[in-house]
Scaffold this motif. Structure first.
Motif, mmCIF file in Angstrom:
data_model
loop_
_atom_site.group_PDB
_atom_site.id
_atom_site.type_symbol
_atom_site.label_atom_id
_atom_site.label_comp_id
_atom_site.label_asym_id
_atom_site.label_seq_id
_atom_site.Cartn_x
_atom_site.Cartn_y
_atom_site.Cartn_z
ATOM 1 N N PRO A 85 0.802 -1.225 0.000
ATOM 2 C CA PRO A 85 0.000 0.000 0.000
ATOM 3 C C PRO A 85 0.836 1.278 0.000
ATOM 4 O O PRO A 85 0.431 2.269 -0.618
ATOM 5 N N VAL A 86 1.973 1.274 0.691
ATOM 6 C CA VAL A 86 2.822 2.470 0.712
ATOM 7 C C VAL A 86 3.250 2.842 -0.708
ATOM 8 O O VAL A 86 3.247 4.020 -1.095
ATOM 9 N N VAL A 87 3.601 1.845 -1.491
ATOM 10 C CA VAL A 87 4.031 2.092 -2.875
ATOM 11 C C VAL A 87 2.882 2.698 -3.690
ATOM 12 O O VAL A 87 3.057 3.698 -4.410
ATOM 13 N N VAL A 88 1.698 2.105 -3.579
ATOM 14 C CA VAL A 88 0.545 2.580 -4.360
ATOM 15 C C VAL A 88 0.121 3.984 -3.925
ATOM 16 O O VAL A 88 -0.159 4.860 -4.769
ATOM 17 N N VAL A 89 0.067 4.229 -2.615
ATOM 18 C CA VAL A 89 -0.356 5.532 -2.103
ATOM 19 C C VAL A 89 0.597 6.632 -2.566
ATOM 20 O O VAL A 89 0.171 7.724 -2.970
ATOM 21 N N THR A 90 1.887 6.364 -2.503
ATOM 22 C CA THR A 90 2.876 7.365 -2.927
ATOM 23 C C THR A 90 2.736 7.677 -4.414
ATOM 24 O O THR A 90 2.768 8.837 -4.831
ATOM 25 N N ALA A 91 2.554 6.639 -5.226
ATOM 26 C CA ALA A 91 2.387 6.846 -6.670
ATOM 27 C C ALA A 91 1.136 7.673 -6.963
ATOM 28 O O ALA A 91 1.151 8.574 -7.820
ATOM 29 N N ALA A 92 0.047 7.400 -6.249
ATOM 30 C CA ALA A 92 -1.202 8.137 -6.465
ATOM 31 C C ALA A 92 -1.049 9.605 -6.094
ATOM 32 O O ALA A 92 -1.562 10.504 -6.779
ATOM 33 N N ALA A 93 -0.338 9.877 -4.992
ATOM 34 C CA ALA A 93 -0.130 11.260 -4.556
ATOM 35 C C ALA A 93 0.710 12.040 -5.564
ATOM 36 O O ALA A 93 0.424 13.203 -5.868
ATOM 37 N N LEU A 94 1.742 11.409 -6.081
ATOM 38 C CA LEU A 94 2.591 12.067 -7.076
ATOM 39 C C LEU A 94 1.815 12.367 -8.349
ATOM 40 O O LEU A 94 2.020 13.399 -9.002
ATOM 41 N N TRP A 95 0.921 11.475 -8.729
ATOM 42 C CA TRP A 95 0.059 11.678 -9.891
ATOM 43 C C TRP A 95 -0.821 12.915 -9.698
ATOM 44 O O TRP A 95 -0.951 13.762 -10.599
ATOM 45 N N THR A 96 -1.415 13.046 -8.519
ATOM 46 C CA THR A 96 -2.272 14.194 -8.229
ATOM 47 C C THR A 96 -1.480 15.496 -8.245
ATOM 48 O O THR A 96 -1.939 16.513 -8.785
#
Length: 408
Positions: A85-96
């Motif tokens: 989840p840490v990997v996915v959450v970080t990627a989503a935040a960078l996308w935003t």
């Protein structure tokens, strides 16, 4: 006064790694977290739309949480249930951050809500499996101290980095935090996690290896009432900090620095609260923690709704630290005591988190509507006052919601 139990069955390395994980997880588990509303508000997003985003995320997380709770109970790979989840959450935040459009905001926050729902139960199960039931309340408080300290450190970094390096600096900070959280998780020795204890069985109880059926959740009055109390509390508390971030970010035209200040105050308060929690629980009992937390919210809403200057955020956010900080510690301890011996601790905690998610998610649309109809003050007063219902529920069911520690 009882002396605090000593944690002796786990290595110093794993405890240090657990502390480090909590420190960096503060920034890595929520992506943009408290900065999202301020960031989007300065890009023209309206309170009602922001409320819808938060509600969608809350509903998705609410749906996923029970399944993840059962997964944590059954899975021996609790470290992996934190890292992924840490990997996915970080990627989503960078996308935003890179492109704050409808697709990145709604898609990124939906992904964050789904995978983020597993981190809480996984971290609680891992902690219980490491230290055992007797030292659980003490370790939960330590976890919270490190978590809130990490939050304060992150907020200070965001404030300084945003001022000197802008948004690109925030990106590098997020990547560094995620990397550190992953390394810390891997440093916890998996052989020291007692999988039986991690799911809520009593230590050294070889006769109760089969977990209870799911019906144990529906048959526990204490767990049901606890879930209702949490739903009402988070319905009242969840939107207040978001609205403060929107309000003053627009006024001061500085979303990252403004949110860093407002959130930092509550996090500093939570550090003091978490450090004091073991003493308060040992001296006055778990029920006192619930009582203080539930009383803090109405006062918080009244101050926020009455005073509109920036200085009002100081008592408002300190009370957020008292209320939300104590609730965050008391809830898993109460669930562990209620379900001790059932083998369903993580599922039970996930069920409570699901119900409280109903309150938190629905509150965002209500808060957005109230803000557009009557301004921020009306929303503050309404959501603060709703906590009186939770307080009454607790007073009439305190023995079932917060049972005495069976370990003494």
């Amino acid at each position: 006064m009882q002396s605090q139990p000593k944690i002796t069955s786990v290595s110093h390395r794993s405890l240090v790694a657990l502390a480090t994980l909590n420190f960096f997880l503060a920034d890595a588990r929520d992506g943009l977290g408290p900065f999202l509303d301020g960031f989007l508000a300065t890009h023209g997003w309206q309170p009602m739309t922001l409320g819808i985003i938060a509600t969608i995320g809350g509903i998705l997380g609410m749906i996923a949480t029970p399944f993840f709770g059962a997964l944590v109970d059954a899975s021996p790979y609790k470290r992996s249930l934190i890292i992924a989840p840490v990997v996915v959450v970080t990627a989503a935040a960078l996308w935003t951050l890179a492109s704050p459009n409808n697709l990145s905001v709604f898609g990124g926050q939906s992904a964050t809500a789904l995978v983020g729902a597993v981190i809480g139960p996984a971290l609680m199960g891992l902690t219980l499996g490491l230290v055992g039931q007797k030292a659980f309340s003490q370790q939960i408080s330590r976890n919270e101290v490190w978590n809130h300290t990490g939050n304060v450190f992150s907020l200070v970094c965001v404030y300084l980095i945003a001022e000197h390096f802008g948004q690109n600096g925030i990106v590098w900070l997020m990547l560094a935090s995620a990397f550190a959280a992953i390394v810390a998780t891997l440093a916890i020795r998996p052989t020291e996690i007692d999988q039986k204890v991690a799911r809520g069985f009593a230590k050294n109880d070889d006769t109760a290896l089969k977990p209870a059926g799911f019906r144990v959740l529906a048959q526990s009055r204490g767990l049901i009432v606890l879930a209702l109390i949490m739903m009402i509390f988070h319905f009242g508390n969840a939107p207040i900090s978001r609205l403060i971030a929107q309000d003053f970010s627009i006024q001061m035209d500085s979303p990252f620095q403004t949110t860093a200040i407002t959130t930092g105050i509550s996090q500093l308060s939570m550090i003091v609260v978490a450090a004091s929690a073991p003493f308060l629980i040992g001296r006055f009992g778990l029920r006192s923690i619930f009582l203080i937390a539930l009383l803090a919210l109405p006062v918080r809403g009244m101050i926020a709704g009455t005073f509109t200057s920036f200085t009002a955020i100081y008592p408002v956010q300190v009370l957020d630290g008292v209320g939300a900080g104590l609730i965050g510690i008391a809830t898993p301890i109460a669930v562990e005591r209620i379900l001790l011996g059932s083998g369903r601790f993580n599922l039970g905690l996930a069920a409570v988190m699901t119900v409280q998610g109903i309150g938190a998610s629905t509150s965002n649309i209500v808060a957005g509507w109230l803000t557009e109809k009557g301004g921020y003050s009306l929303a503050y007063l309404f959501h603060g006052g709703i906590a009186a219902i939770a307080l009454l529920l607790f007073l009439f069911n305190r023995h079932q919601v917060a049972p005495e520690n069976p370990e003494g």
